[in-house]
Design an enzyme around this catalytic site. Structure first.
Site, PDB file in Angstrom:
ATOM      1  N   CYS A  50      -0.320   4.062   2.234  1.00 52.48           N
ATOM      2  CA  CYS A  50      -0.017   3.852   3.658  1.00 52.48           C
ATOM      3  C   CYS A  50       1.465   4.102   3.952  1.00 52.48           C
ATOM      4  O   CYS A  50       1.805   4.749   4.927  1.00 52.48           O
ATOM      5  CB  CYS A  50      -0.319   2.416   4.078  1.00 52.48           C
ATOM      6  SG  CYS A  50      -1.839   1.727   3.442  1.00 52.48           S
ATOM      7  N   ASP A  51       2.342   3.537   3.138  1.00 50.20           N
ATOM      8  CA  ASP A  51       3.753   3.453   3.499  1.00 50.20           C
ATOM      9  C   ASP A  51       4.694   4.279   2.625  1.00 50.20           C
ATOM     10  O   ASP A  51       5.893   4.340   2.894  1.00 50.20           O
ATOM     11  CB  ASP A  51       4.206   1.971   3.434  1.00 50.20           C
ATOM     12  CG  ASP A  51       3.403   1.096   4.388  1.00 50.20           C
ATOM     13  OD1 ASP A  51       3.007   1.597   5.453  1.00 50.20           O
ATOM     14  OD2 ASP A  51       3.162  -0.078   4.062  1.00 50.20           O
TER      15      ASP A  51
ATOM     16  N   CYS B 216       0.835  -1.207   0.000  1.00 45.39           N
ATOM     17  CA  CYS B 216       0.000   0.000   0.000  1.00 45.39           C
ATOM     18  C   CYS B 216       0.868   1.254   0.000  1.00 45.39           C
ATOM     19  O   CYS B 216       1.431   1.622   1.027  1.00 45.39           O
ATOM     20  CB  CYS B 216      -0.911  -0.023   1.232  1.00 45.39           C
ATOM     21  SG  CYS B 216      -1.880   1.468   1.436  1.00 45.39           S
TER      22      CYS B 216
END
Ligand code: NDP
Length: 308
Positions: free
Chosen positions: A139-140, A136
């Protein structure tokens, strides 16, 4: 199936943001609420991420597991009955629903919300468990600022991941296993028009190298590309078998089909069975959108039970 003596108003299967938000809204609406959150991944996909920086309300971000613990504590404090049980079947018995667990226990409810999420597809190559492998970019991605990253996949998600990473990373290489991308023309054009992204075709991944964190990506032809981050974007598998076995229609990708445009957006093709979160969402797949659809599902159930 023999139903137990107590029947909940609503039974929620799945313990991610969709399930807990549904529980919070259901109990506050006065519905007796049982959650079966499963042993495989209690807390859902967020428990496998580190810092969540895009969930509103946490100025400094929050760890995925901490966010899920807080959601569970909130649902339980309000009165949800949270049980750790894997549901293997959902059946209708005399107008009610029976959820049968792995231990052959039966829970009864007047309505069911399925919020079982989706699993990221894994490459299944050596090194995939190293730190620095992510599923993701939203997300990261920010953890890989000014680093060399590789994105694996050739669909719209892989293109989106590459485009998201392009302004952050020092280089982005998109590895497509075949000679063509599956992504839409629009997405392909955006990727090929972005000078910061290098697309490599016919580049299947053999493994990810590194000691305890990612140092490179090895291709099947033997070449190793240096990289400190690898984003695997090769599709998702919705965990929809349970609801599908109960008769809910699925789309070509296996996602549960919901009545998105009506006044009960989370209703499925089966009366009394509602779907929320990633199991019914091939597009957004964010914690906040899953939570929002959990809210909608609880409100839809409330309306459905009132009309009965
Ligand atoms: P898709 O199933 O569309 O694409 C998966 C990609 O991963 C394919 O290119 C596939 O290659 C590749 N792949 C699969 N397994 C491997 C492997 N082991 N190694 C290397 N590559 C592999 O999944 P997406 O998640 O991209 O998209 C899912 C759905 O969501 C689609 O309908 C998509 O259109 C939609 N979506 C739309 C967006 C948008 O419109 N902006 C954004 C994101 C998703 P191959 O083709 O060779 O099988």
């Amino acid at each position: 199936v023999t139903l137990p003596t107590t029947t909940s108003d609503v039974l929620i299967v799945g313990g991610g943001p969709a399930g807990f938000t549904a529980a919070i809204y259901a109990v506050r609406a006065g519905l007796s609420t049982t959650m079966l959150i499963g042993m495989t991944e209690p807390g859902g996909a967020l428990t496998t991420t580190t810092d969540v920086e895009n969930y509103p309300g946490f100025a400094d971000g929050i760890a995925g597991p901490a966010l899920m613990e807080a959601m569970q504590a909130q649902a339980e404090r309000l009165g949800a009955n949270v049980l750790y049980d894997d549901v293997t079947a959902l059946e209708t018995v005399g107008g009610n629903w029976a959820a049968i667990t792995e231990d052959a226990e039966v829970h009864a409810a007047r309505a069911v919300i399925v919020a079982t999420g989706a699993a990221h597809k894994h490459l299944g190559v050596p090194g995939e468990t190293l730190a620095g492998v992510s599923y993701c970019a939203t997300c990261d991605g920010s953890f890989f600022a000014s680093q060399d990253v590789v994105v694996v996949g050739g669909g719209d998600t892989a293109c989106e991941e590459a485009l998201y990473l392009a302004p952050l990373a020092s280089s982005v290489t998109l590895l497509v296993r075949s000679g063509a991308m599956r992504a839409s023309v629009a997405m392909r054009d955006r990727v090929s028009g972005d000078a910061r992204i290098t697309v490599r075709y016919d580049a299947p991944v053999a493994g990810i190298t590194g000691q305890d964190k990612v140092a490179g990506v090895q291709l099947v032809d033997g070449e190793t590309l240096p990289a400190t981050g690898v984003f695997v974007a090769i599709g998702h598998v919705p965990r929809s078998e349970l609801a599908a076995k109960a008769g809910v229609s699925t789309d070509a990708g296996g996602y549960l089909v919901t009545d998105r445009r009506s006044e009960h957006v989370t209703a499925t093709s089966v009366p009394g069975l509602f779907a929320a979160g990633d199991v019914a969402d091939p597009t957004y797949r964010q914690a906040i959108t899953a939570a929002a659809s959990g809210c909608q599902a609880a409100l839809d159930v409330q309306k459905y039970l009132t009309a009965l």
